[in-house]
Design an enzyme around this catalytic site. Structure first.
Site, mmCIF file in Angstrom:
data_model
loop_
_atom_site.group_PDB
_atom_site.id
_atom_site.type_symbol
_atom_site.label_atom_id
_atom_site.label_comp_id
_atom_site.label_asym_id
_atom_site.label_seq_id
_atom_site.Cartn_x
_atom_site.Cartn_y
_atom_site.Cartn_z
ATOM 1 N N PHE A 149 5.817 -5.167 -57.652
ATOM 2 C CA PHE A 149 5.806 -6.397 -58.825
ATOM 3 C C PHE A 149 6.844 -6.229 -59.734
ATOM 4 O O PHE A 149 7.288 -7.045 -60.545
ATOM 5 C CB PHE A 149 4.442 -6.368 -59.492
ATOM 6 C CG PHE A 149 4.298 -5.135 -60.476
ATOM 7 C CD1 PHE A 149 4.874 -5.622 -61.698
ATOM 8 C CD2 PHE A 149 3.809 -4.093 -60.470
ATOM 9 C CE1 PHE A 149 4.641 -4.712 -62.798
ATOM 10 C CE2 PHE A 149 3.704 -3.250 -61.467
ATOM 11 C CZ PHE A 149 4.063 -3.347 -62.681
ATOM 12 N N CYS A 281 10.496 2.069 -62.197
ATOM 13 C CA CYS A 281 10.518 3.605 -61.630
ATOM 14 C C CYS A 281 11.463 4.466 -62.181
ATOM 15 O O CYS A 281 11.301 5.615 -61.634
ATOM 16 C CB CYS A 281 10.883 3.271 -59.988
ATOM 17 S SG CYS A 281 12.339 2.583 -59.612
ATOM 18 N N GLU A 384 1.874 8.890 -62.744
ATOM 19 C CA GLU A 384 2.548 7.841 -63.269
ATOM 20 C C GLU A 384 1.712 7.051 -64.233
ATOM 21 O O GLU A 384 0.804 6.489 -63.509
ATOM 22 C CB GLU A 384 3.344 7.308 -62.130
ATOM 23 C CG GLU A 384 4.233 6.330 -62.424
ATOM 24 C CD GLU A 384 4.639 5.491 -61.141
ATOM 25 O OE1 GLU A 384 4.243 5.604 -60.387
ATOM 26 O OE2 GLU A 384 6.003 5.188 -61.150
HETATM 27 P P1 NAD Z 1 1.960 -1.161 -55.204
HETATM 28 O O1 NAD Z 1 2.207 0.090 -54.257
HETATM 29 O O2 NAD Z 1 0.686 -1.424 -55.607
HETATM 30 O O3 NAD Z 1 2.535 -2.235 -54.210
HETATM 31 C C1 NAD Z 1 3.694 -2.380 -53.495
HETATM 32 C C2 NAD Z 1 3.273 -3.631 -52.264
HETATM 33 O O4 NAD Z 1 2.482 -2.757 -51.402
HETATM 34 C C3 NAD Z 1 2.756 -4.946 -52.773
HETATM 35 O O5 NAD Z 1 3.814 -5.493 -51.800
HETATM 36 C C4 NAD Z 1 1.368 -4.746 -52.501
HETATM 37 O O6 NAD Z 1 1.061 -6.154 -52.034
HETATM 38 C C5 NAD Z 1 1.378 -3.844 -51.170
HETATM 39 N N1 NAD Z 1 0.001 -3.070 -51.243
HETATM 40 C C6 NAD Z 1 -0.798 -2.472 -52.320
HETATM 41 N N2 NAD Z 1 -1.638 -2.172 -51.628
HETATM 42 C C7 NAD Z 1 -1.680 -2.104 -50.795
HETATM 43 C C8 NAD Z 1 -2.498 -1.437 -49.595
HETATM 44 N N3 NAD Z 1 -3.648 -0.721 -49.451
HETATM 45 N N4 NAD Z 1 -2.179 -1.644 -48.317
HETATM 46 C C9 NAD Z 1 -1.033 -2.154 -47.995
HETATM 47 N N5 NAD Z 1 -0.005 -2.751 -48.743
HETATM 48 C C10 NAD Z 1 -0.452 -2.629 -49.904
HETATM 49 O O7 NAD Z 1 3.054 -0.884 -56.224
HETATM 50 P P2 NAD Z 1 3.370 -1.930 -57.336
HETATM 51 O O8 NAD Z 1 2.233 -1.688 -58.448
HETATM 52 O O9 NAD Z 1 3.471 -3.276 -57.143
HETATM 53 O O10 NAD Z 1 4.685 -1.374 -58.163
HETATM 54 C C11 NAD Z 1 4.714 -0.266 -58.837
HETATM 55 C C12 NAD Z 1 5.142 1.046 -58.168
HETATM 56 O O11 NAD Z 1 6.182 0.990 -57.445
HETATM 57 C C13 NAD Z 1 5.187 2.161 -59.191
HETATM 58 O O12 NAD Z 1 4.638 3.429 -58.634
HETATM 59 C C14 NAD Z 1 6.713 2.268 -59.044
HETATM 60 O O13 NAD Z 1 7.206 3.756 -59.388
HETATM 61 C C15 NAD Z 1 7.095 2.030 -57.804
HETATM 62 N N6 NAD Z 1 8.483 1.732 -57.674
HETATM 63 C C16 NAD Z 1 9.312 2.756 -56.927
HETATM 64 C C17 NAD Z 1 10.595 2.272 -56.974
HETATM 65 C C18 NAD Z 1 11.577 3.058 -56.104
HETATM 66 O O14 NAD Z 1 12.933 2.728 -55.839
HETATM 67 N N7 NAD Z 1 11.253 4.496 -55.966
HETATM 68 C C19 NAD Z 1 11.119 1.020 -57.570
HETATM 69 C C20 NAD Z 1 10.290 0.170 -58.066
HETATM 70 C C21 NAD Z 1 9.040 0.403 -58.110
#
Ligand code: NAD
Length: 499
Positions: A149, A281, A384
Protein backbone atom coordinates in the site's frame (compact mmCIF):
# COMPACT_ATOMS: atom_id res chain seq x y z
CA UNK A 1 -20.46 4.86 -2.93
CA UNK A 2 -17.95 4.33 -5.72
CA UNK A 3 -17.45 0.72 -6.76
CA UNK A 4 -13.98 0.19 -8.20
CA UNK A 5 -13.22 -2.40 -10.87
CA UNK A 6 -10.48 -4.57 -12.31
CA UNK A 7 -8.76 -3.63 -15.57
CA UNK A 8 -8.86 -6.65 -17.86
CA UNK A 9 -8.20 -6.82 -21.58
CA UNK A 10 -8.35 -3.09 -22.10
CA UNK A 11 -11.46 -2.27 -20.08
CA UNK A 12 -12.62 -1.55 -16.57
CA UNK A 13 -14.44 -4.74 -15.55
CA UNK A 14 -16.74 -5.04 -12.52
CA UNK A 15 -15.96 -7.66 -9.90
CA UNK A 16 -17.88 -10.91 -10.22
CA UNK A 17 -16.91 -12.68 -6.99
CA UNK A 18 -19.34 -10.71 -4.80
CA UNK A 19 -16.48 -10.03 -2.36
CA UNK A 20 -15.31 -6.47 -1.70
CA UNK A 21 -12.94 -4.59 0.61
CA UNK A 22 -13.47 -1.08 1.96
CA UNK A 23 -11.19 1.68 0.69
CA UNK A 24 -10.89 4.42 3.31
CA UNK A 25 -10.07 8.08 3.24
CA UNK A 26 -7.52 7.84 6.07
CA UNK A 27 -7.84 11.54 6.89
CA UNK A 28 -11.56 11.32 7.69
CA UNK A 29 -11.95 7.62 8.43
CA UNK A 30 -14.79 7.44 5.88
CA UNK A 31 -15.18 4.52 3.52
CA UNK A 32 -14.92 6.22 0.13
CA UNK A 33 -15.07 3.24 -2.22
CA UNK A 34 -15.24 -0.50 -2.33
CA UNK A 35 -12.78 -2.57 -4.30
CA UNK A 36 -13.67 -5.97 -5.76
CA UNK A 37 -11.67 -8.97 -4.55
CA UNK A 38 -11.05 -11.27 -7.50
CA UNK A 39 -11.71 -14.99 -7.56
CA UNK A 40 -9.39 -17.46 -9.28
CA UNK A 41 -11.74 -17.37 -12.31
CA UNK A 42 -11.35 -13.62 -12.71
CA UNK A 43 -7.57 -13.98 -12.52
CA UNK A 44 -7.83 -16.68 -15.19
CA UNK A 45 -9.67 -14.21 -17.48
CA UNK A 46 -6.76 -11.80 -17.20
CA UNK A 47 -4.21 -14.55 -17.80
CA UNK A 48 -6.07 -15.67 -20.93
CA UNK A 49 -6.10 -12.10 -22.30
CA UNK A 50 -2.40 -11.70 -21.48
CA UNK A 51 -1.49 -14.97 -23.12
CA UNK A 52 -3.36 -14.03 -26.30
CA UNK A 53 -1.80 -10.56 -26.56
CA UNK A 54 1.81 -11.24 -25.52
CA UNK A 55 3.31 -12.94 -28.63
CA UNK A 56 2.48 -9.98 -30.89
CA UNK A 57 3.83 -7.56 -28.30
CA UNK A 58 7.05 -9.58 -27.99
CA UNK A 59 7.39 -9.45 -31.78
CA UNK A 60 7.01 -5.65 -31.79
CA UNK A 61 10.47 -4.19 -32.15
CA UNK A 62 12.08 -2.79 -28.98
CA UNK A 63 12.18 0.75 -30.35
CA UNK A 64 8.41 0.77 -30.78
CA UNK A 65 7.94 -0.67 -27.32
CA UNK A 66 10.21 2.06 -25.96
CA UNK A 67 8.10 4.70 -27.71
CA UNK A 68 5.09 3.57 -25.67
CA UNK A 69 7.18 4.24 -22.55
CA UNK A 70 8.12 7.68 -23.92
CA UNK A 71 4.47 8.57 -24.39
CA UNK A 72 3.64 7.10 -20.96
CA UNK A 73 6.20 9.43 -19.34
CA UNK A 74 4.53 12.36 -21.08
CA UNK A 75 1.07 11.28 -19.88
CA UNK A 76 2.31 10.79 -16.32
CA UNK A 77 3.60 14.36 -16.31
CA UNK A 78 0.37 15.72 -17.80
CA UNK A 79 -1.70 13.83 -15.21
CA UNK A 80 0.65 14.32 -12.25
CA UNK A 81 -1.76 16.41 -10.15
CA UNK A 82 -4.67 14.05 -10.75
CA UNK A 83 -2.58 11.00 -9.85
CA UNK A 84 -1.16 12.66 -6.73
CA UNK A 85 -4.61 13.67 -5.52
CA UNK A 86 -6.07 10.18 -6.01
CA UNK A 87 -3.03 8.73 -4.27
CA UNK A 88 -3.22 11.06 -1.25
CA UNK A 89 -6.97 10.52 -0.90
CA UNK A 90 -6.55 6.75 -0.46
CA UNK A 91 -3.11 6.55 1.13
CA UNK A 92 -3.12 9.68 3.29
CA UNK A 93 0.37 10.96 2.43
CA UNK A 94 0.83 14.66 1.65
CA UNK A 95 0.37 15.92 -1.91
CA UNK A 96 4.08 16.73 -2.49
CA UNK A 97 4.98 13.28 -1.18
CA UNK A 98 2.35 11.67 -3.44
CA UNK A 99 3.81 13.52 -6.45
CA UNK A 100 7.22 12.17 -5.37
CA UNK A 101 5.74 8.65 -5.34
CA UNK A 102 4.65 9.10 -8.98
CA UNK A 103 7.95 10.78 -9.91
CA UNK A 104 10.17 7.97 -8.59
CA UNK A 105 8.09 5.50 -10.64
CA UNK A 106 8.25 7.73 -13.70
CA UNK A 107 12.05 7.76 -13.52
CA UNK A 108 12.11 3.98 -13.94
CA UNK A 109 9.82 4.35 -16.97
CA UNK A 110 12.36 6.86 -18.36
CA UNK A 111 15.14 4.32 -17.83
CA UNK A 112 13.06 1.76 -19.76
CA UNK A 113 13.11 4.01 -22.81
CA UNK A 114 16.68 2.70 -23.17
CA UNK A 115 15.33 -0.82 -23.82
CA UNK A 116 16.71 -1.13 -27.38
CA UNK A 117 20.22 -0.66 -25.99
CA UNK A 118 19.60 -2.72 -22.85
CA UNK A 119 18.10 -5.65 -24.77
CA UNK A 120 20.91 -5.87 -27.30
CA UNK A 121 22.34 -9.38 -27.35
CA UNK A 122 25.90 -10.69 -27.76
CA UNK A 123 27.39 -11.97 -31.00
CA UNK A 124 30.57 -13.87 -31.71
CA UNK A 125 31.54 -13.99 -35.34
CA UNK A 126 33.44 -17.15 -36.35
CA UNK A 127 33.31 -18.86 -32.96
CA UNK A 128 34.59 -21.86 -34.95
CA UNK A 129 35.13 -22.54 -38.65
CA UNK A 130 31.97 -21.25 -40.35
CA UNK A 131 30.28 -21.07 -36.95
CA UNK A 132 28.66 -18.00 -35.41
CA UNK A 133 27.24 -17.77 -31.92
CA UNK A 134 24.71 -15.26 -30.58
CA UNK A 135 22.75 -14.72 -27.40
CA UNK A 136 19.28 -13.19 -27.30
CA UNK A 137 17.36 -11.76 -24.35
CA UNK A 138 13.81 -12.97 -24.79
CA UNK A 139 10.74 -12.10 -22.74
CA UNK A 140 9.34 -14.62 -20.25
CA UNK A 141 5.71 -14.42 -21.42
CA UNK A 142 3.03 -13.60 -18.85
CA UNK A 143 4.42 -12.02 -15.67
CA UNK A 144 2.76 -10.79 -12.47
CA UNK A 145 3.42 -8.38 -9.62
CA UNK A 146 1.96 -8.01 -6.12
CA UNK A 147 2.48 -4.62 -4.50
CA UNK A 148 2.14 -2.94 -1.06
CA UNK A 149 0.00 0.00 0.00
CA UNK A 150 2.79 2.43 0.80
CA UNK A 151 3.92 3.30 -2.76
CA UNK A 152 0.87 2.65 -4.94
CA UNK A 153 2.36 4.44 -7.99
CA UNK A 154 6.12 3.93 -7.69
CA UNK A 155 6.31 0.20 -7.00
CA UNK A 156 3.78 -0.87 -9.67
CA UNK A 157 5.80 1.19 -12.17
CA UNK A 158 9.09 -0.35 -10.98
CA UNK A 159 7.63 -3.68 -12.03
CA UNK A 160 5.33 -3.03 -14.99
CA UNK A 161 7.62 -0.75 -17.01
CA UNK A 162 10.60 -3.13 -17.31
CA UNK A 163 8.34 -6.19 -17.62
CA UNK A 164 6.40 -4.64 -20.49
CA UNK A 165 9.25 -3.00 -22.35
CA UNK A 166 11.05 -6.37 -22.37
CA UNK A 167 8.08 -7.78 -24.33
CA UNK A 168 6.12 -9.46 -21.53
CA UNK A 169 2.48 -9.11 -20.54
CA UNK A 170 2.09 -7.98 -16.93
CA UNK A 171 -0.71 -8.59 -14.43
CA UNK A 172 -0.68 -6.35 -11.35
CA UNK A 173 -2.35 -7.28 -8.07
CA UNK A 174 -2.06 -3.99 -6.19
CA UNK A 175 -2.76 -3.39 -2.53
CA UNK A 176 -6.48 -3.44 -1.75
CA UNK A 177 -5.94 -0.34 0.45
CA UNK A 178 -5.24 2.10 -2.42
CA UNK A 179 -6.14 0.57 -5.80
CA UNK A 180 -7.22 3.69 -7.75
CA UNK A 181 -3.81 4.87 -8.96
CA UNK A 182 -2.81 1.43 -10.32
CA UNK A 183 -6.06 1.40 -12.37
CA UNK A 184 -5.24 4.88 -13.69
CA UNK A 185 -1.72 3.73 -14.64
CA UNK A 186 -3.14 0.87 -16.72
CA UNK A 187 -5.40 3.30 -18.58
CA UNK A 188 -2.57 5.74 -19.22
CA UNK A 189 -0.38 2.96 -20.60
CA UNK A 190 -3.06 2.10 -23.13
CA UNK A 191 -3.51 5.75 -24.00
CA UNK A 192 0.23 5.69 -24.66
CA UNK A 193 -0.30 2.99 -27.29
CA UNK A 194 0.03 -0.28 -25.37
CA UNK A 195 -2.11 -3.08 -26.86
CA UNK A 196 -4.96 -4.48 -24.78
CA UNK A 197 -4.10 -7.35 -22.46
CA UNK A 198 -0.45 -6.34 -21.94
CA UNK A 199 -1.05 -4.36 -18.73
CA UNK A 200 -3.91 -5.55 -16.53
CA UNK A 201 -4.95 -4.93 -12.96
CA UNK A 202 -6.65 -7.64 -10.93
CA UNK A 203 -7.71 -6.35 -7.54
CA UNK A 204 -7.92 -8.74 -4.64
CA UNK A 205 -6.55 -10.31 -1.51
CA UNK A 206 -4.98 -13.67 -0.62
CA UNK A 207 -7.36 -15.53 -2.95
CA UNK A 208 -6.13 -13.61 -6.00
CA UNK A 209 -2.50 -13.91 -4.83
CA UNK A 210 -2.80 -17.68 -4.40
CA UNK A 211 -4.38 -17.94 -7.86
CA UNK A 212 -1.33 -16.09 -9.27
CA UNK A 213 1.06 -18.36 -7.37
CA UNK A 214 -0.60 -21.52 -8.68
CA UNK A 215 -1.24 -20.41 -12.26
CA UNK A 216 0.78 -22.46 -14.76
CA UNK A 217 0.96 -19.76 -17.41
CA UNK A 218 2.46 -17.05 -15.20
CA UNK A 219 6.24 -17.25 -15.50
CA UNK A 220 7.46 -14.76 -12.92
CA UNK A 221 6.27 -12.96 -9.80
CA UNK A 222 7.58 -9.76 -8.30
CA UNK A 223 6.45 -9.00 -4.75
CA UNK A 224 6.97 -6.06 -2.40
CA UNK A 225 5.42 -6.03 1.08
CA UNK A 226 5.96 -7.37 4.59
CA UNK A 227 8.52 -10.10 5.29
CA UNK A 228 6.17 -12.93 6.36
CA UNK A 229 4.17 -12.58 3.12
CA UNK A 230 7.39 -12.18 1.07
CA UNK A 231 8.68 -15.44 2.50
CA UNK A 232 5.38 -17.20 1.78
CA UNK A 233 5.21 -15.97 -1.81
CA UNK A 234 8.84 -16.78 -2.50
CA UNK A 235 8.46 -20.32 -1.17
CA UNK A 236 5.22 -21.19 -2.95
CA UNK A 237 6.17 -19.40 -6.17
CA UNK A 238 9.55 -21.15 -6.40
CA UNK A 239 8.02 -24.52 -5.59
CA UNK A 240 5.68 -23.94 -8.53
CA UNK A 241 8.68 -23.35 -10.79
CA UNK A 242 8.37 -19.60 -11.24
CA UNK A 243 11.05 -16.96 -11.24
CA UNK A 244 10.35 -14.98 -8.05
CA UNK A 245 11.79 -11.89 -6.38
CA UNK A 246 10.32 -10.68 -3.08
CA UNK A 247 11.21 -7.54 -1.12
CA UNK A 248 10.20 -7.45 2.54
CA UNK A 249 10.20 -5.34 5.68
CA UNK A 250 12.85 -3.13 7.22
CA UNK A 251 14.31 -1.60 10.37
CA UNK A 252 16.75 1.02 9.19
CA UNK A 253 19.46 2.29 11.53
CA UNK A 254 21.14 5.68 11.28
CA UNK A 255 24.46 5.93 13.11
CA UNK A 256 25.44 9.35 14.37
CA UNK A 257 29.16 9.74 15.10
CA UNK A 258 30.39 12.30 17.65
CA UNK A 259 31.96 14.40 14.84
CA UNK A 260 28.69 14.71 12.87
CA UNK A 261 26.98 18.06 12.40
CA UNK A 262 24.22 17.55 14.99
CA UNK A 263 21.78 20.01 13.38
CA UNK A 264 22.10 18.28 10.04
CA UNK A 265 21.71 14.87 11.67
CA UNK A 266 18.61 15.97 13.61
CA UNK A 267 17.01 17.51 10.50
CA UNK A 268 17.74 14.35 8.51
CA UNK A 269 16.29 12.12 11.24
CA UNK A 270 13.08 14.09 11.49
CA UNK A 271 12.46 13.90 7.72
CA UNK A 272 13.50 10.25 7.41
CA UNK A 273 11.74 9.09 10.57
CA UNK A 274 8.42 10.90 10.32
CA UNK A 275 7.96 11.62 6.59
CA UNK A 276 4.98 9.69 5.17
CA UNK A 277 4.09 8.93 8.84
CA UNK A 278 7.01 6.48 8.91
CA UNK A 279 5.25 4.26 6.34
CA UNK A 280 8.32 3.83 4.13
CA UNK A 281 10.50 0.76 3.82
CA UNK A 282 13.45 3.16 3.75
CA UNK A 283 12.31 5.23 6.76
CA UNK A 284 14.86 5.56 9.55
CA UNK A 285 13.28 4.01 12.64
CA UNK A 286 16.40 3.61 14.79
CA UNK A 287 18.87 6.38 15.65
CA UNK A 288 22.17 5.14 17.06
CA UNK A 289 24.21 8.00 18.52
CA UNK A 290 27.75 6.97 19.49
CA UNK A 291 28.69 8.08 23.00
CA UNK A 292 26.56 9.55 25.79
CA UNK A 293 27.46 13.16 24.94
CA UNK A 294 26.42 12.64 21.29
CA UNK A 295 23.17 11.05 22.43
CA UNK A 296 22.35 13.87 24.84
CA UNK A 297 23.05 16.51 22.19
CA UNK A 298 21.05 14.65 19.54
CA UNK A 299 17.97 14.14 21.72
CA UNK A 300 18.12 17.80 22.77
CA UNK A 301 18.08 18.82 19.10
CA UNK A 302 15.42 16.30 18.10
CA UNK A 303 12.74 17.09 20.68
CA UNK A 304 11.84 20.65 19.58
CA UNK A 305 11.94 19.63 15.93
CA UNK A 306 9.58 16.72 16.55
CA UNK A 307 7.24 18.78 18.69
CA UNK A 308 6.94 21.28 15.83
CA UNK A 309 5.88 18.68 13.24
CA UNK A 310 2.63 19.53 11.49
CA UNK A 311 0.34 16.54 11.16
CA UNK A 312 -2.76 16.93 9.00
CA UNK A 313 -4.82 15.96 5.95
CA UNK A 314 -3.37 16.18 2.43
CA UNK A 315 -5.98 18.82 1.60
CA UNK A 316 -3.90 21.27 3.66
CA UNK A 317 -1.37 21.19 0.77
CA UNK A 318 2.22 22.13 1.56
CA UNK A 319 1.36 23.08 5.12
CA UNK A 320 1.63 19.51 6.45
CA UNK A 321 4.70 17.41 7.28
CA UNK A 322 2.90 14.10 7.34
CA UNK A 323 -0.63 12.71 7.15
CA UNK A 324 -2.60 9.87 8.71
CA UNK A 325 -1.57 6.21 8.60
CA UNK A 326 -3.40 3.98 6.20
CA UNK A 327 -6.03 2.21 8.33
CA UNK A 328 -7.47 2.12 11.85
CA UNK A 329 -5.80 -1.29 12.27
CA UNK A 330 -2.39 0.21 11.39
CA UNK A 331 -2.97 2.98 13.94
CA UNK A 332 -3.89 0.45 16.64
CA UNK A 333 -0.84 -1.66 15.88
CA UNK A 334 1.49 1.36 16.15
CA UNK A 335 -0.05 2.57 19.42
CA UNK A 336 0.05 -0.98 20.78
CA UNK A 337 3.80 -1.13 20.12
CA UNK A 338 4.27 2.28 21.76
CA UNK A 339 2.59 0.87 24.89
CA UNK A 340 4.93 -2.15 24.75
CA UNK A 341 7.90 0.23 24.58
CA UNK A 342 6.72 2.07 27.68
CA UNK A 343 5.99 -1.18 29.52
CA UNK A 344 9.42 -2.59 28.64
CA UNK A 345 11.17 0.46 30.07
CA UNK A 346 12.05 2.72 27.14
CA UNK A 347 11.93 6.46 27.87
CA UNK A 348 9.11 8.12 25.89
CA UNK A 349 10.61 11.58 25.38
CA UNK A 350 7.99 12.81 22.90
CA UNK A 351 4.59 11.27 23.63
CA UNK A 352 2.11 11.40 20.74
CA UNK A 353 -0.43 9.06 22.30
CA UNK A 354 -3.03 11.73 22.98
CA UNK A 355 -2.73 13.36 19.58
CA UNK A 356 -6.07 14.60 18.28
CA UNK A 357 -6.77 16.70 15.21
CA UNK A 358 -9.77 18.96 15.49
CA UNK A 359 -12.34 18.23 12.78
CA UNK A 360 -10.64 14.91 11.92
CA UNK A 361 -11.34 12.95 15.08
CA UNK A 362 -12.21 9.80 13.09
CA UNK A 363 -9.11 10.00 10.89
CA UNK A 364 -6.19 7.61 11.36
CA UNK A 365 -3.72 10.22 12.60
CA UNK A 366 -0.88 9.22 14.90
CA UNK A 367 1.13 11.85 16.74
CA UNK A 368 4.94 11.73 16.56
CA UNK A 369 6.77 9.65 19.19
CA UNK A 370 10.41 9.62 20.25
CA UNK A 371 11.82 6.91 22.50
CA UNK A 372 15.22 7.25 24.16
CA UNK A 373 17.29 4.57 25.93
CA UNK A 374 15.78 1.78 23.84
CA UNK A 375 17.59 -1.54 24.17
CA UNK A 376 17.94 -4.27 21.57
CA UNK A 377 15.79 -6.77 23.46
CA UNK A 378 12.68 -4.53 23.32
CA UNK A 379 9.83 -5.16 20.87
CA UNK A 380 9.99 -1.59 19.57
CA UNK A 381 13.58 -2.32 18.49
CA UNK A 382 13.02 -5.78 17.06
CA UNK A 383 9.77 -5.21 15.16
CA UNK A 384 9.01 -3.00 12.16
CA UNK A 385 6.56 -0.39 13.57
CA UNK A 386 5.80 1.35 10.24
CA UNK A 387 4.58 4.50 11.97
CA UNK A 388 5.85 7.89 13.24
CA UNK A 389 7.95 6.38 16.03
CA UNK A 390 11.71 6.88 16.27
CA UNK A 391 13.79 4.84 18.71
CA UNK A 392 17.10 6.07 20.02
CA UNK A 393 19.50 3.28 21.01
CA UNK A 394 22.65 4.63 22.65
CA UNK A 395 25.91 2.93 21.63
CA UNK A 396 29.19 3.42 23.49
CA UNK A 397 31.43 2.89 20.45
CA UNK A 398 31.42 2.77 16.66
CA UNK A 399 31.97 -1.01 16.82
CA UNK A 400 28.90 -1.44 19.02
CA UNK A 401 26.82 0.71 16.65
CA UNK A 402 27.81 -1.08 13.45
CA UNK A 403 27.44 -4.44 15.20
CA UNK A 404 23.89 -3.56 16.20
CA UNK A 405 22.85 -2.74 12.62
CA UNK A 406 24.58 -5.89 11.39
CA UNK A 407 22.89 -8.14 13.95
CA UNK A 408 19.36 -6.94 13.15
CA UNK A 409 17.38 -9.41 11.05
CA UNK A 410 16.44 -6.78 8.46
CA UNK A 411 18.93 -5.26 6.03
CA UNK A 412 17.14 -2.85 3.73
CA UNK A 413 18.76 0.56 4.28
CA UNK A 414 21.10 2.30 6.70
CA UNK A 415 22.99 5.57 7.06
CA UNK A 416 25.97 7.01 8.87
CA UNK A 417 26.40 10.68 9.72
CA UNK A 418 30.05 11.64 10.18
CA UNK A 419 32.70 14.04 8.89
CA UNK A 420 35.33 11.32 8.93
CA UNK A 421 36.00 9.71 5.55
CA UNK A 422 37.75 6.67 7.02
CA UNK A 423 34.81 5.81 9.27
CA UNK A 424 32.31 6.30 6.45
CA UNK A 425 34.35 4.13 4.12
CA UNK A 426 34.76 1.39 6.71
CA UNK A 427 31.01 1.47 7.40
CA UNK A 428 30.06 1.25 3.71
CA UNK A 429 32.44 -1.66 3.17
CA UNK A 430 31.59 -3.78 6.20
CA UNK A 431 27.87 -3.29 6.71
CA UNK A 432 25.64 -6.24 5.64
CA UNK A 433 22.81 -4.02 4.38
CA UNK A 434 21.79 -3.40 0.77
CA UNK A 435 21.50 0.40 0.57
CA UNK A 436 23.86 2.70 2.47
CA UNK A 437 23.77 6.45 2.97
CA UNK A 438 26.77 8.56 3.98
CA UNK A 439 25.28 11.76 5.39
CA UNK A 440 22.18 10.82 3.34
CA UNK A 441 19.34 9.48 5.50
CA UNK A 442 17.20 7.75 2.84
CA UNK A 443 19.62 6.35 0.25
CA UNK A 444 17.12 5.19 -2.38
CA UNK A 445 19.16 4.43 -5.51
CA UNK A 446 18.16 6.17 -8.74
CA UNK A 447 16.46 4.30 -11.58
CA UNK A 448 19.68 3.32 -13.40
CA UNK A 449 21.13 1.69 -10.26
CA UNK A 450 19.28 -1.13 -8.53
CA UNK A 451 17.14 -1.20 -5.37
CA UNK A 452 17.21 -4.02 -2.86
CA UNK A 453 18.01 -4.98 0.72
CA UNK A 454 19.87 -7.92 2.25
CA UNK A 455 19.00 -10.46 4.95
CA UNK A 456 15.25 -10.79 5.76
CA UNK A 457 14.45 -7.76 3.61
CA UNK A 458 14.80 -9.78 0.42
CA UNK A 459 14.11 -13.22 -1.02
CA UNK A 460 15.59 -13.83 -4.46
CA UNK A 461 18.71 -12.98 -6.43
CA UNK A 462 18.12 -9.82 -8.43
CA UNK A 463 17.27 -6.29 -7.32
CA UNK A 464 14.49 -4.02 -8.54
CA UNK A 465 14.91 -1.61 -11.49
CA UNK A 466 18.18 -0.71 -13.21
CA UNK A 467 19.98 -3.45 -15.18
CA UNK A 468 18.75 -6.17 -12.77
CA UNK A 469 15.14 -5.62 -13.89
CA UNK A 470 16.11 -6.37 -17.48
CA UNK A 471 17.73 -9.60 -16.29
CA UNK A 472 14.69 -10.53 -14.20
CA UNK A 473 12.20 -9.98 -17.03
CA UNK A 474 14.17 -11.77 -19.79
CA UNK A 475 15.65 -15.19 -20.44
CA UNK A 476 18.85 -15.75 -22.34
CA UNK A 477 18.87 -18.00 -25.36
CA UNK A 478 22.17 -18.76 -27.11
CA UNK A 479 22.24 -19.91 -30.71
CA UNK A 480 25.18 -21.70 -32.32
CA UNK A 481 24.83 -21.59 -36.10
CA UNK A 482 26.95 -23.43 -38.62
CA UNK A 483 26.78 -22.85 -42.34
CA UNK A 484 27.58 -25.43 -45.02
CA UNK A 485 31.20 -24.31 -45.47
CA UNK A 486 31.86 -25.21 -41.82
CA UNK A 487 30.25 -28.67 -41.91
CA UNK A 488 32.75 -31.55 -41.95
CA UNK A 489 31.98 -34.97 -43.24
CA UNK A 490 30.43 -37.51 -40.87
CA UNK A 491 28.98 -37.36 -37.34
CA UNK A 492 30.86 -36.06 -34.30
CA UNK A 493 30.69 -38.20 -31.19
CA UNK A 494 32.75 -36.26 -28.68
CA UNK A 495 31.85 -32.86 -27.24
CA UNK A 496 32.60 -30.27 -29.93
CA UNK A 497 35.60 -28.02 -29.36
CA UNK A 498 35.89 -24.86 -31.45
CA UNK A 499 39.14 -24.95 -33.42
P1 NAD B 1 1.55 -6.63 3.08
O1 NAD B 1 2.58 -7.70 3.12
O2 NAD B 1 0.46 -6.65 4.08
O3 NAD B 1 0.82 -6.63 1.64
C1 NAD B 1 1.54 -6.63 0.44
C2 NAD B 1 0.72 -7.33 -0.64
O4 NAD B 1 0.51 -8.69 -0.24
C3 NAD B 1 -0.66 -6.72 -0.85
O5 NAD B 1 -0.92 -6.69 -2.24
C4 NAD B 1 -1.59 -7.66 -0.11
O6 NAD B 1 -2.86 -7.74 -0.70
C5 NAD B 1 -0.87 -9.01 -0.23
N1 NAD B 1 -1.13 -9.88 0.93
C6 NAD B 1 -1.36 -9.49 2.21
N2 NAD B 1 -1.56 -10.57 2.99
C7 NAD B 1 -1.45 -11.65 2.19
C8 NAD B 1 -1.54 -13.07 2.44
N3 NAD B 1 -1.79 -13.56 3.65
N4 NAD B 1 -1.37 -13.91 1.39
C9 NAD B 1 -1.12 -13.41 0.15
N5 NAD B 1 -1.03 -12.09 -0.13
C10 NAD B 1 -1.18 -11.22 0.89
O7 NAD B 1 2.34 -5.22 3.11
P2 NAD B 1 1.74 -3.76 3.20
O8 NAD B 1 1.21 -3.53 4.57
O9 NAD B 1 0.87 -3.47 2.04
O10 NAD B 1 3.08 -2.89 3.00
C11 NAD B 1 3.96 -2.57 4.03
C12 NAD B 1 5.15 -3.52 4.07
O11 NAD B 1 5.84 -3.51 2.84
C13 NAD B 1 6.18 -3.10 5.11
O12 NAD B 1 6.65 -4.26 5.75
C14 NAD B 1 7.29 -2.47 4.28
O13 NAD B 1 8.58 -2.49 4.86
C15 NAD B 1 7.24 -3.31 3.05
N6 NAD B 1 7.84 -2.64 1.91
C16 NAD B 1 9.04 -3.10 1.48
C17 NAD B 1 9.66 -2.48 0.42
C18 NAD B 1 10.99 -2.98 -0.09
O14 NAD B 1 11.37 -2.61 -1.18
N7 NAD B 1 11.70 -3.79 0.66
C19 NAD B 1 9.05 -1.39 -0.22
C20 NAD B 1 7.80 -0.96 0.25
C21 NAD B 1 7.20 -1.60 1.32
Amino acid sequence: MEELTHYINGARVSGKSGRFADVFNPATGDVQAKVPLASADELADAVAAAQAAQPAWAATNPQRRARVMMKFVHLLNVNMDKLAEALSREHGKTLPDAAGDVQRGLEVVEYCIGAPELLKGDYTDSAGPGIDMYSMKQPLGVTAGITPFNFPAMIPMWMCAPAIVCGNAFILKPSERDPSVPLMLAELLEEAGLPKGIMQVVNGDKEAVDAILDNDVIQSIGFVGSTPIAEYIYGRGCTNGKRVQCFGGAKNHMIIMPDADMDQAADALVGAGYGAAGERCMAISVAVPVGEATADKLVEKLVPRIEKLKVGPYTAGNDVDYGPVVTAAAKQNILGLVERGVAQGAELVVDGRDFNLQGYEDGFFVGPHLFDRVTTDMDIYKKEIFGPVLSCVRAQSYEEAIGMAMDHEYGNGTAIFTRDGDTARDFANRINIGMVGVNVPIPVPLAYHTFGGWKKSVFGDLNQHGPDAFKFYTRTKTVTARWPSGIKEGGEFSIPVME
